[in-house]
Design a protein around this motif. Structure first.
Motif, PDB file in Angstrom:
ATOM      1  N   LEU A 182       0.825  -1.209   0.000  1.00 15.31           N
ATOM      2  CA  LEU A 182       0.000   0.000   0.000  1.00 15.31           C
ATOM      3  C   LEU A 182       0.862   1.264   0.000  1.00 15.31           C
ATOM      4  N   ARG A 183       2.121   1.114  -0.385  1.00 10.50           N
ATOM      5  CA  ARG A 183       2.981   2.286  -0.556  1.00 10.50           C
ATOM      6  C   ARG A 183       2.477   3.130  -1.718  1.00 10.50           C
ATOM      7  N   LEU A 184       2.740   4.419  -1.637  1.00  9.42           N
ATOM      8  CA  LEU A 184       2.263   5.324  -2.674  1.00  9.42           C
ATOM      9  C   LEU A 184       2.824   4.965  -4.043  1.00  9.42           C
ATOM     10  N   ASP A 185       4.106   4.609  -4.126  1.00 12.86           N
ATOM     11  CA  ASP A 185       4.672   4.295  -5.441  1.00 12.86           C
ATOM     12  C   ASP A 185       4.042   3.038  -6.043  1.00 12.86           C
ATOM     13  N   SER A 186       3.657   2.099  -5.199  1.00  7.71           N
ATOM     14  CA  SER A 186       3.013   0.887  -5.694  1.00  7.71           C
ATOM     15  C   SER A 186       1.624   1.193  -6.249  1.00  7.71           C
ATOM     16  N   ILE A 187       0.871   2.041  -5.544  1.00  5.99           N
ATOM     17  CA  ILE A 187      -0.463   2.420  -5.998  1.00  5.99           C
ATOM     18  C   ILE A 187      -0.377   3.210  -7.297  1.00  5.99           C
ATOM     19  N   VAL A 188       0.532   4.165  -7.357  1.00 10.90           N
ATOM     20  CA  VAL A 188       0.700   4.991  -8.563  1.00 10.90           C
ATOM     21  C   VAL A 188       1.122   4.134  -9.749  1.00 10.90           C
ATOM     22  N   ALA A 189       2.002   3.173  -9.514  1.00 12.07           N
ATOM     23  CA  ALA A 189       2.435   2.279 -10.591  1.00 12.07           C
ATOM     24  C   ALA A 189       1.260   1.487 -11.146  1.00 12.07           C
ATOM     25  N   ALA A 190       0.364   1.035 -10.267  1.00 17.24           N
ATOM     26  CA  ALA A 190      -0.796   0.267 -10.709  1.00 17.24           C
ATOM     27  C   ALA A 190      -1.751   1.138 -11.532  1.00 17.24           C
ATOM     28  N   ILE A 191      -1.976   2.349 -11.076  1.00 18.72           N
ATOM     29  CA  ILE A 191      -2.893   3.244 -11.781  1.00 18.72           C
ATOM     30  C   ILE A 191      -2.354   3.617 -13.164  1.00 18.72           C
ATOM     31  N   THR A 192      -1.081   3.944 -13.226  1.00 12.05           N
ATOM     32  CA  THR A 192      -0.482   4.423 -14.474  1.00 12.05           C
ATOM     33  C   THR A 192      -0.017   3.294 -15.382  1.00 12.05           C
ATOM     34  N   GLU A 193      -0.023   2.061 -14.837  1.00 15.84           N
ATOM     35  CA  GLU A 193       0.478   0.891 -15.575  1.00 15.84           C
ATOM     36  C   GLU A 193       1.940   1.079 -15.969  1.00 15.84           C
ATOM     37  N   LYS A 194       2.705   1.651 -15.038  1.00 16.38           N
ATOM     38  CA  LYS A 194       4.138   1.863 -15.230  1.00 16.38           C
ATOM     39  C   LYS A 194       4.904   1.103 -14.147  1.00 16.38           C
ATOM     40  N   SER A 195       6.229   1.120 -14.249  1.00 14.46           N
ATOM     41  CA  SER A 195       7.057   0.447 -13.259  1.00 14.46           C
ATOM     42  C   SER A 195       7.094   1.248 -11.959  1.00 14.46           C
ATOM     43  N   ARG A 196       7.523   0.592 -10.883  1.00 17.56           N
ATOM     44  CA  ARG A 196       7.642   1.277  -9.600  1.00 17.56           C
ATOM     45  C   ARG A 196       8.648   2.427  -9.695  1.00 17.56           C
ATOM     46  N   SER A 197       9.717   2.226 -10.451  1.00 17.95           N
ATOM     47  CA  SER A 197      10.731   3.279 -10.571  1.00 17.95           C
ATOM     48  C   SER A 197      10.172   4.500 -11.306  1.00 17.95           C
ATOM     49  N   THR A 198       9.368   4.256 -12.332  1.00 21.47           N
ATOM     50  CA  THR A 198       8.739   5.369 -13.048  1.00 21.47           C
ATOM     51  C   THR A 198       7.742   6.089 -12.147  1.00 21.47           C
ATOM     52  N   ALA A 199       6.983   5.310 -11.370  1.00 25.01           N
ATOM     53  CA  ALA A 199       6.040   5.898 -10.423  1.00 25.01           C
ATOM     54  C   ALA A 199       6.782   6.747  -9.392  1.00 25.01           C
ATOM     55  N   ALA A 200       7.931   6.258  -8.935  1.00 20.70           N
ATOM     56  CA  ALA A 200       8.725   6.994  -7.957  1.00 20.70           C
ATOM     57  C   ALA A 200       9.200   8.331  -8.526  1.00 20.70           C
ATOM     58  N   GLU A 201       9.528   8.350  -9.816  1.00 19.55           N
ATOM     59  CA  GLU A 201       9.948   9.592 -10.469  1.00 19.55           C
ATOM     60  C   GLU A 201       8.797  10.593 -10.534  1.00 19.55           C
ATOM     61  N   LEU A 202       7.600  10.089 -10.849  1.00 21.77           N
ATOM     62  CA  LEU A 202       6.426  10.971 -10.882  1.00 21.77           C
ATOM     63  C   LEU A 202       6.187  11.609  -9.521  1.00 21.77           C
ATOM     64  N   ILE A 203       6.340  10.790  -8.482  1.00 27.25           N
ATOM     65  CA  ILE A 203       6.146  11.286  -7.121  1.00 27.25           C
ATOM     66  C   ILE A 203       7.223  12.319  -6.776  1.00 27.25           C
ATOM     67  N   LYS A 204       8.446  12.026  -7.131  1.00 31.98           N
ATOM     68  CA  LYS A 204       9.565  12.912  -6.828  1.00 31.98           C
ATOM     69  C   LYS A 204       9.416  14.268  -7.495  1.00 31.98           C
ATOM     70  N   GLU A 205       8.906  14.279  -8.731  1.00 29.69           N
ATOM     71  CA  GLU A 205       8.792  15.536  -9.470  1.00 29.69           C
ATOM     72  C   GLU A 205       7.527  16.325  -9.118  1.00 29.69           C
ATOM     73  N   GLY A 206       6.724  15.811  -8.188  1.00 27.40           N
ATOM     74  CA  GLY A 206       5.553  16.543  -7.729  1.00 27.40           C
ATOM     75  C   GLY A 206       4.310  16.359  -8.560  1.00 27.40           C
ATOM     76  N   ALA A 207       4.262  15.275  -9.340  1.00 23.73           N
ATOM     77  CA  ALA A 207       3.115  15.023 -10.210  1.00 23.73           C
ATOM     78  C   ALA A 207       1.990  14.271  -9.503  1.00 23.73           C
ATOM     79  N   VAL A 208       2.194  13.949  -8.228  1.00 23.94           N
ATOM     80  CA  VAL A 208       1.208  13.170  -7.479  1.00 23.94           C
ATOM     81  C   VAL A 208       0.779  13.943  -6.233  1.00 23.94           C
TER      82      VAL A 208
END
Length: 258
Positions: A182-208
């Motif tokens: 239930l980590r944020l990067d895991s949830i974002v990865a599922a929604i966007t259908e991207k990898s956890r690393s890509t989700a982590a980048e989205l989070i880092k850049e303030g897109a979430v």
């Protein structure tokens, strides 16, 4: 907290509106009586102010057209004031088109209202169902809206006062997602259908955003009731955890706002 430090907590470009908000906070503390804002604020403002309330020494509530509305009037109360039972200073309305052949859409209603010279910040969210538009506007402008909004395009329309209970709820599309945690990067990865690393980048850049505030911690735990907004993907309500798959992944139910 002085005005400069107050303003530094917000990302809204309209510094004049934020300065007015600061003055409302200070006035509330001075007169020890609740103050309503004179505009509907977006979620990045009312959610930030709610998080700051202890530092400011006030209580903060907000209300929009519905409980899920993004644009809200903010109520600032003295600490320990108790229940506030007065009405918020806006009127609920509905707009009905007279045509049976063309169904008006959200963009038609918004453009027509803005075309009257009504500023967006004094108008709440608009909800459109089956060609009818529902919304809220400050009390002193309702009569202007009712008397002047008579045509949208070539379609005659009528504006009526209504009550909160008549406003339809937001519509959602419900989906089930498999996540490893239930980590944020895991949830974002599922929604966007991207990898956890890509989700982590989205989070880092303030897109979430989590509950309307930017969240940059990829390992932050998401819980039921949280609202997740992802740039260019939409807004999602975390409804519940609905079990575990044979491979040990969790099934989470998310409701996407339409």
């Amino acid at each position: 907290m002085d005005k400069k430090n107050f303003l530094n907590n917000f990302t809204l470009d309209d510094r004049g509106a934020l300065a007015s908000l600061y003055e409302d906070v200070e006035l509330c503390k001075k007169i020890q009586y609740p103050i309503h804002t004179r505009m509907f604020f977006p979620p990045e403002v009312w959610s930030t102010l709610e998080n700051m309330k202890n530092a400011l020494g006030v209580e903060v509530e907000s209300r929009g057209v519905t409980q899920e509305s993004e644009k809200r009037v903010i109520l600032i109360k003295p600490m320990n004031y108790g229940e506030y039972d007065e009405d918020y200073p806006f009127t609920y309305f509905e707009i009905k088109g007279d045509s049976k052949f063309k169904e008006l859409e959200h963009r038609h209603f918004l453009a027509a209202i803005m075309g009257l010279g009504i500023k967006r910040e004094i108008l709440g969210d608009l909800i459109v169902r089956d060609g009818m538009c529902y919304g809220a506007i400050f009390n002193d402008l309702y009569n202007f809206l009712e008397n002047n909004l008579t045509v949208i395009g070539r379609i005659g329309v009528s504006v009526f006062k209504t009550e909160e209970r008549n406003i339809p709820e937001m519509e959602f599309e419900e989906g089930v997602y498999l996540v490893s945690s239930l980590r944020l990067d895991s949830i974002v990865a599922a929604i966007t259908e991207k990898s956890r690393s890509t989700a982590a980048e989205l989070i880092k850049e303030g897109a979430v955003n989590l509950n309307y505030s930017v969240k940059r911690e990829k390992d932050f735990s998401v819980k039921e009731g949280d609202v997740i907004t992802i740039r260019r993907k939409g807004k999602f309500l975390f409804k519940e955890v609905a079990g575990t798959s044979k491979k040990g992944k969790q099934r989470v139910v998310l409701k996407k706002y339409k």
